[in-house]
Design an enzyme around this catalytic site. Structure first.
Site, short mmCIF file in Angstrom:
data_model
loop_
_atom_site.label_atom_id
_atom_site.label_comp_id
_atom_site.label_asym_id
_atom_site.label_seq_id
_atom_site.Cartn_x
_atom_site.Cartn_y
_atom_site.Cartn_z
N SER A 60 17.13 52.44 66.80
CA SER A 60 16.51 51.82 65.52
C SER A 60 17.34 50.87 64.92
O SER A 60 18.65 50.76 65.28
CB SER A 60 16.35 53.18 64.44
OG SER A 60 15.76 54.03 64.80
N1 SAH Z 1 17.06 56.82 65.63
C1 SAH Z 1 17.14 56.61 66.97
C2 SAH Z 1 15.43 56.16 67.45
C3 SAH Z 1 14.82 56.94 68.48
S1 SAH Z 1 13.14 56.18 68.75
C4 SAH Z 1 17.94 56.05 67.65
O1 SAH Z 1 18.83 55.24 66.77
O2 SAH Z 1 18.27 55.69 68.81
C5 SAH Z 1 12.34 57.73 68.36
C6 SAH Z 1 12.44 58.76 69.38
O3 SAH Z 1 11.64 59.77 69.00
C7 SAH Z 1 12.49 58.54 70.68
O4 SAH Z 1 13.40 59.06 71.58
C8 SAH Z 1 11.14 59.47 71.08
O5 SAH Z 1 11.06 60.05 72.46
C9 SAH Z 1 11.26 60.60 69.93
N2 SAH Z 1 10.02 61.33 69.97
C10 SAH Z 1 8.92 60.82 69.61
N3 SAH Z 1 7.97 61.75 69.58
C11 SAH Z 1 8.82 63.03 69.46
C12 SAH Z 1 8.58 64.20 69.07
N4 SAH Z 1 7.29 64.73 69.02
N5 SAH Z 1 9.57 65.15 69.28
C13 SAH Z 1 10.95 64.95 69.51
N6 SAH Z 1 11.08 63.46 69.61
C14 SAH Z 1 10.13 62.60 69.66
#
Ligand code: SAH
Length: 213
Positions: A60
Site C-alpha cells: 500500500s
Molecule cells: N497493506 C498491505 C497491502 C496488501 S494488498 C501492504 O502494505 O503490503 C491486500 C492484500 O489482501 C493482498 O495481499 C491480498 O492477497 C489480500 N487479500 C485479498 N483478499 C483477501 C481475503 N479474503 N483474505 C485475506 N487476505 C486477502
C-alpha cells in the site's frame, strides 16, 4: 536511499496531504519500508506510491497506510486487539504493531504471508499473530476486536467483520468495485447498530474469497 533525509521527505509529504497524528508519522518515519520490497524495487520504497509485491498484489501507498491507521486510532477508544485483513507485505501490519497491543493478521496467499512473517520476526515485533485464511470471515475463534482494518476491498462489507466488532469497535475498510470509498464503520455501544461514514475515494485490490497455497 534509506537515509533519514529521504524518510523525512516522505513524512513531509504525508503532512502536506493532511496526515496529522504525530504517533503515526513517527512510526512511519521509523519503519524501514525498503525491507518490504524485492531488492529491485527497494530504491523506490520512500516514494509515496503503491508498489508490486508479486502474486498480483501491492504494497500500500504510505499515505493510505497513514490515513487508515490515523482514522482507526482516532475513532477507537481503547485499541488492544486489532484484526488486519490482507497482510500483503506486512508493512501495514508492522506500522500497526507499533501502535496497538496486538495485531492479528489474515492473508489468503500463503507465500506472501510467509515472507511477511519472516520480516516482522526480523524486526523483533512479537505482538503479531498470523492466519492463512479468507479474511472476509474474520477470525471468529478469537472473539471480538476493538479495531478491524482491511487492505482489500469487498463490494459490500462482510457481515462476519461487523459481527466481530467489539462494543464501540471501529472498522476501516475500502468498499466498492470500480469506484471505491474508504469507509469507517463504528458499532454503536454494544448494540447491533452501526454508524457508517463514507470517507475518500481509494484504489485497493479486491477482497477475494478462498485461499491460495
Ligand atoms: N497493506 C498491505 C497491502 C496488501 S494488498 C501492504 O502494505 O503490503 C491486500 C492484500 O489482501 C493482498 O495481499 C491480498 O492477497 C489480500 N487479500 C485479498 N483478499 C483477501 C481475503 N479474503 N483474505 C485475506 N487476505 C486477502
Amino acid at each position: 536511499m534509506t537515509s533519514r533525509r529521504t524518510r523525512d521527505r516522505l513524512i513531509q509529504r504525508l503532512v502536506e496531504q493532511g496526515v496529522s497524528n504525530q504517533d503515526v508519522l513517527d512510526v512511519i518515519g521509523n519503519t524501514p519500508r525498503h525491507l518490504f520490497l524485492d531488492e529491485a524495487l527497494a530504491h523506490r520504497a520512500y516514494e509515496d506510491t503503491a508498489l508490486p509485491i508479486g502474486h498480483g498484489q501491492t504494497l500500500s501507498q504510505p499515505y493510505i497506510v497513514a490515513r487508515m491507521t490515523e482514522i482507526l486510532l482516532g475513532a477507537a477508544g481503547n485499541l488492544e486487539r486489532v484484526l488486519e485483513v490482507g497482510t500483503g507485505s506486512g508493512y501495514q501490519t508492522t506500522v500497526l504493531a507499533q501502535l496497538v497491543s496486538e495485531v492479528l493478521s489474515i492473508e489468503r496467499i500463503k507465500p506472501l504471508q510467509d515472507k511477511a512473517r519472516e520480516r516482522i520476526r526480523m524486526l523483533g515485533l512479537r505482538n503479531v499473530r498470523f492466519k492463512h485464511a479468507d479474511g472476509s470471515l474474520g477470525w471468529p475463534d478469537i472473539g471480538q476486536f476493538q479495531g478491524i482494518l482491511s487492505a482489500a476491498a469487498p463490494r459490500s462489507i462482510p457481515q462476519s467483520l461487523l459481527d466481530q466488532l467489539a462494543p464501540d469497535g471501529v472498522l476501516v475498510i475500502p468498499v466498492g468495485a470500480d469506484t471505491q470509498y474508504l469507509t469507517l464503520v463504528v458499532r454503536e455501544g454494544d448494540s447491533d447498530k452501526f454508524r457508517t461514514e463514507k470517507l475518500e475515494p481509494v484504489k485497493f485490490v479486491p477482497l477475494l474469497s478462498g485461499i491460495t497455497r
